[in-house]
Scaffold this motif. Structure first.
Motif, mmCIF file in Angstrom:
data_model
loop_
_atom_site.group_PDB
_atom_site.id
_atom_site.type_symbol
_atom_site.label_atom_id
_atom_site.label_comp_id
_atom_site.label_asym_id
_atom_site.label_seq_id
_atom_site.Cartn_x
_atom_site.Cartn_y
_atom_site.Cartn_z
ATOM 1 N N ASP A 49 0.838 -1.196 0.000
ATOM 2 C CA ASP A 49 0.000 0.000 0.000
ATOM 3 C C ASP A 49 0.876 1.249 0.000
ATOM 4 O O ASP A 49 1.839 1.342 0.772
ATOM 5 N N PRO A 50 0.563 2.241 -0.848
ATOM 6 C CA PRO A 50 1.361 3.479 -0.883
ATOM 7 C C PRO A 50 1.449 4.197 0.465
ATOM 8 O O PRO A 50 2.359 5.007 0.675
ATOM 9 N N TRP A 51 0.526 3.912 1.368
ATOM 10 C CA TRP A 51 0.584 4.497 2.718
ATOM 11 C C TRP A 51 1.940 4.236 3.368
ATOM 12 O O TRP A 51 2.432 5.063 4.148
ATOM 13 N N TYR A 52 2.567 3.109 3.025
ATOM 14 C CA TYR A 52 3.832 2.711 3.642
ATOM 15 C C TYR A 52 5.048 3.030 2.774
ATOM 16 O O TYR A 52 6.175 2.816 3.220
ATOM 17 N N THR A 53 4.827 3.506 1.568
ATOM 18 C CA THR A 53 5.955 3.641 0.644
ATOM 19 C C THR A 53 6.070 5.003 -0.029
ATOM 20 O O THR A 53 7.154 5.366 -0.498
ATOM 21 N N GLU A 54 4.964 5.756 -0.095
ATOM 22 C CA GLU A 54 4.954 6.999 -0.866
ATOM 23 C C GLU A 54 4.778 8.199 0.059
ATOM 24 O O GLU A 54 4.002 8.146 1.016
ATOM 25 N N PRO A 55 5.468 9.298 -0.234
ATOM 26 C CA PRO A 55 5.297 10.496 0.599
ATOM 27 C C PRO A 55 4.035 11.258 0.231
ATOM 28 O O PRO A 55 3.468 11.083 -0.847
ATOM 29 N N VAL A 56 3.594 12.112 1.138
ATOM 30 C CA VAL A 56 2.563 13.090 0.805
ATOM 31 C C VAL A 56 3.202 14.105 -0.136
ATOM 32 O O VAL A 56 4.256 14.668 0.181
ATOM 33 N N PRO A 57 2.627 14.346 -1.311
ATOM 34 C CA PRO A 57 3.247 15.295 -2.253
ATOM 35 C C PRO A 57 3.350 16.697 -1.659
ATOM 36 O O PRO A 57 2.505 17.114 -0.850
ATOM 37 N N ALA A 58 4.359 17.425 -2.085
ATOM 38 C CA ALA A 58 4.579 18.774 -1.556
ATOM 39 C C ALA A 58 3.369 19.667 -1.789
ATOM 40 O O ALA A 58 2.982 20.456 -0.909
ATOM 41 N N ASP A 70 1.044 21.862 0.911
ATOM 42 C CA ASP A 70 0.778 23.293 0.768
ATOM 43 C C ASP A 70 -0.718 23.580 0.765
ATOM 44 O O ASP A 70 -1.190 24.534 1.397
ATOM 45 N N ASP A 71 -1.472 22.763 0.032
ATOM 46 C CA ASP A 71 -2.928 22.957 -0.019
ATOM 47 C C ASP A 71 -3.541 22.801 1.369
ATOM 48 O O ASP A 71 -4.409 23.588 1.771
ATOM 49 N N LEU A 72 -3.093 21.778 2.097
ATOM 50 C CA LEU A 72 -3.638 21.536 3.431
ATOM 51 C C LEU A 72 -3.293 22.686 4.376
ATOM 52 O O LEU A 72 -4.150 23.163 5.139
ATOM 53 N N ALA A 73 -2.053 23.135 4.344
ATOM 54 C CA ALA A 73 -1.641 24.237 5.220
ATOM 55 C C ALA A 73 -2.481 25.482 4.962
ATOM 56 O O ALA A 73 -2.893 26.181 5.900
ATOM 57 N N THR A 74 -2.767 25.761 3.694
ATOM 58 C CA THR A 74 -3.588 26.924 3.339
ATOM 59 C C THR A 74 -5.006 26.769 3.877
ATOM 60 O O THR A 74 -5.580 27.708 4.450
ATOM 61 N N GLU A 75 -5.601 25.588 3.693
ATOM 62 C CA GLU A 75 -6.969 25.353 4.153
ATOM 63 C C GLU A 75 -7.063 25.433 5.671
ATOM 64 O O GLU A 75 -8.029 25.983 6.220
ATOM 65 N N CYS A 107 -7.456 26.710 12.144
ATOM 66 C CA CYS A 107 -7.113 25.502 12.890
ATOM 67 C C CYS A 107 -5.996 25.836 13.881
ATOM 68 O O CYS A 107 -5.006 26.491 13.512
ATOM 69 N N PRO A 108 -6.101 25.390 15.128
ATOM 70 C CA PRO A 108 -5.077 25.753 16.126
ATOM 71 C C PRO A 108 -3.690 25.200 15.829
ATOM 72 O O PRO A 108 -2.700 25.733 16.332
ATOM 73 N N PHE A 109 -3.592 24.117 15.032
ATOM 74 C CA PHE A 109 -2.253 23.605 14.722
ATOM 75 C C PHE A 109 -1.838 23.922 13.285
ATOM 76 O O PHE A 109 -0.886 23.339 12.760
ATOM 77 N N ALA A 110 -2.523 24.872 12.643
ATOM 78 C CA ALA A 110 -2.183 25.230 11.264
ATOM 79 C C ALA A 110 -0.736 25.701 11.146
ATOM 80 O O ALA A 110 -0.004 25.285 10.236
ATOM 81 N N GLY A 111 -0.307 26.564 12.059
ATOM 82 C CA GLY A 111 1.063 27.069 11.994
ATOM 83 C C GLY A 111 2.087 25.985 12.228
ATOM 84 O O GLY A 111 3.133 25.943 11.556
ATOM 85 N N ALA A 112 1.807 25.081 13.174
ATOM 86 C CA ALA A 112 2.740 23.987 13.463
ATOM 87 C C ALA A 112 2.873 23.066 12.256
ATOM 88 O O ALA A 112 3.980 22.619 11.918
ATOM 89 N N LEU A 113 1.754 22.768 11.601
ATOM 90 C CA LEU A 113 1.830 21.904 10.422
ATOM 91 C C LEU A 113 2.614 22.587 9.302
ATOM 92 O O LEU A 113 3.476 21.956 8.668
ATOM 93 N N ALA A 114 2.333 23.852 9.057
ATOM 94 C CA ALA A 114 3.050 24.560 7.994
ATOM 95 C C ALA A 114 4.553 24.585 8.265
ATOM 96 O O ALA A 114 5.371 24.411 7.349
ATOM 97 N N ALA A 115 4.939 24.774 9.534
ATOM 98 C CA ALA A 115 6.358 24.796 9.876
ATOM 99 C C ALA A 115 7.001 23.428 9.714
ATOM 100 O O ALA A 115 8.222 23.325 9.518
ATOM 101 N N ASP A 116 6.199 22.370 9.810
ATOM 102 C CA ASP A 116 6.698 20.994 9.708
ATOM 103 C C ASP A 116 6.857 20.517 8.270
ATOM 104 O O ASP A 116 7.542 19.523 8.018
ATOM 105 N N GLY A 120 -4.870 16.559 9.716
ATOM 106 C CA GLY A 120 -5.345 17.860 9.231
ATOM 107 C C GLY A 120 -6.640 17.739 8.456
ATOM 108 O O GLY A 120 -7.575 18.539 8.637
ATOM 109 N N ARG A 121 -6.725 16.735 7.590
ATOM 110 C CA ARG A 121 -7.948 16.524 6.807
ATOM 111 C C ARG A 121 -9.125 16.186 7.722
ATOM 112 O O ARG A 121 -10.258 16.632 7.503
ATOM 113 N N ARG A 122 -8.871 15.393 8.757
ATOM 114 C CA ARG A 122 -9.953 15.045 9.681
ATOM 115 C C ARG A 122 -10.399 16.263 10.480
ATOM 116 O O ARG A 122 -11.583 16.395 10.798
#
Length: 336
Positions: free
Chosen positions: A148-157, A161-166, A172-181, A294-296
């Motif tokens: 399964d790609p869950w174990y082998t493929e990265p989240v695309p850049a 970026d899209d998630l951090a913007t949303e 979201c209280p952890f929006a800044g932490a995720l963007a920094a990560d 983040g999606r959840r």
């Protein structure tokens, strides 16, 4: 927890009710229930309820995520095979018509024998852990299925970026932490490689699923994610989850790494990491965990759901794995 109301107790569609427990027992031929099925644990993929009958105690898992019968039958067979090998695990119980998943009211459930568990800990005995992992990996169960790609493929850049913007837009209280990560996750993704020699693995050997027991043995639970994976990647899960820090008996974390790997090899384990890319399975999962959290959060409709998503994100964010972590584990591993 409040006592269920008479209506819920009598409803065959309510997991809190006695009627629902009787239907589970009938569907899986468990005997006569002593009362309702009581919530014992909650996970990302299901809620586990304890059901006591005149034949014993059973774990009833109410599925929260889609799972088809063929997948469930495959992981049940693997669990049973490992239990026959000596791994302490809840044994799957089938319905009266031979299925692993049964429909009970509006819920889809699966049932297993009960195992008493201690709480989750990452400081479990490294020798016992290594022996357990080696037992799971020796004499591999072959597979031709794709990992399964869950174990082998990265989240695309761009997905980061899209998630951090949303998340920022939604406050979201952890929006800044995720963007920094994001830079850390993108940099680690450059290390990924394709899996080598996949075999059937548990694929979820984090501390929630590898538990101590009152008997002193380690137990493995929640086999729903079993499937093709790289044994070496699963060993790296063990190193990251259980061997990054010292404990009372092994103050030096490197001693935990060596104790784990020596016991692993002695138990027949075939794989010891030698390079950063061997940690692909760990790093891929951590990236997907954070992204899915983040999606959840964005999809949540209640404060409790948003808090659960936030807690999940912070599990890895507050205790991150970086290249320095990998290199320290590898130095110790190369001495085995």
């Amino acid at each position: 927890m409040q006592d269920p109301s008479p209506d819920s107790t009598d409803s065959p569609d309510s997991p809190d009710g006695a009627a629902w427990a009787r239907e589970v027992a009938r569907r899986f031929d468990l005997g006569r229930p002593a009362g309702p099925a009581v919530v014992a644990a909650r996970g990302q993929q299901g809620v586990v309820r304890s059901l006591v009958t005149d034949r014993g105690r059973f774990a009833v898992k109410v599925l929260l995520e889609p799972l088809d019968e063929a997948e469930a039958a495959a992981d049940a067979a693997f669990c049973a095979r490992m239990a026959d090998r000596g791994v302490l695990a809840p044994r799957p119980v089938r319905t009266t018509d031979g299925a692993v998943i049964g429909a009970v009211g509006e819920a889809r459930v699966r049932v297993a024998t009960w195992v008493d568990l201690d709480g989750p800990r990452t400081d479990l005995d490294p020798v016992a852990l290594g022996t357990l992992f080696g037992t799971l990996h020796r004499d591999p169960v072959p597979t031709t299925a794709t990992v399964d790609p869950w174990y082998t493929e990265p989240v695309p850049a761009h997905a980061w970026d899209d998630l951090a913007t949303e998340l920022a837009r939604a406050r979201c209280p952890f929006a800044g932490a995720l963007a920094a990560d994001v830079p850390r996750h993108v940099a680690l993704a450059a290390l990924f490689r394709a899996p080598v020699d996949p075999q059937v693995c548990h694929s979820d050997l984090w501390a929630d699923n590898v538990r101590g027991t009152p008997s002193g043995r380690l137990a493995v639970v929640d086999w729903d994610n079993s499937g093709p994976a790289e044994a070496l990647g699963e060993v790296c899960v063990g190193l990251v989850e259980y061997c990054r820090r010292g404990d009372a008996r092994h103050p030096d974390a490197d001693d935990r790494v060596r104790a784990f790997l020596r016991a692993y090899r002695a138990a027949g384990g075939p794989a010891v990491p030698r390079e950063r890319a061997d940690f692909t399975m760990v790093l891929a999962q951590f990236g997907h965990f954070a992204h899915l959290a983040g999606r959840r959060w964005l999809a949540a409709t209640t404060d409790a759901q948003r808090q659960a998503a936030s807690d999940w994100f912070h599990e890895e964010h507050d205790d991150p794995v970086d290249v320095a972590t990998l290199d320290r584990l590898l130095i110790a591993a190369r001495s085995v």
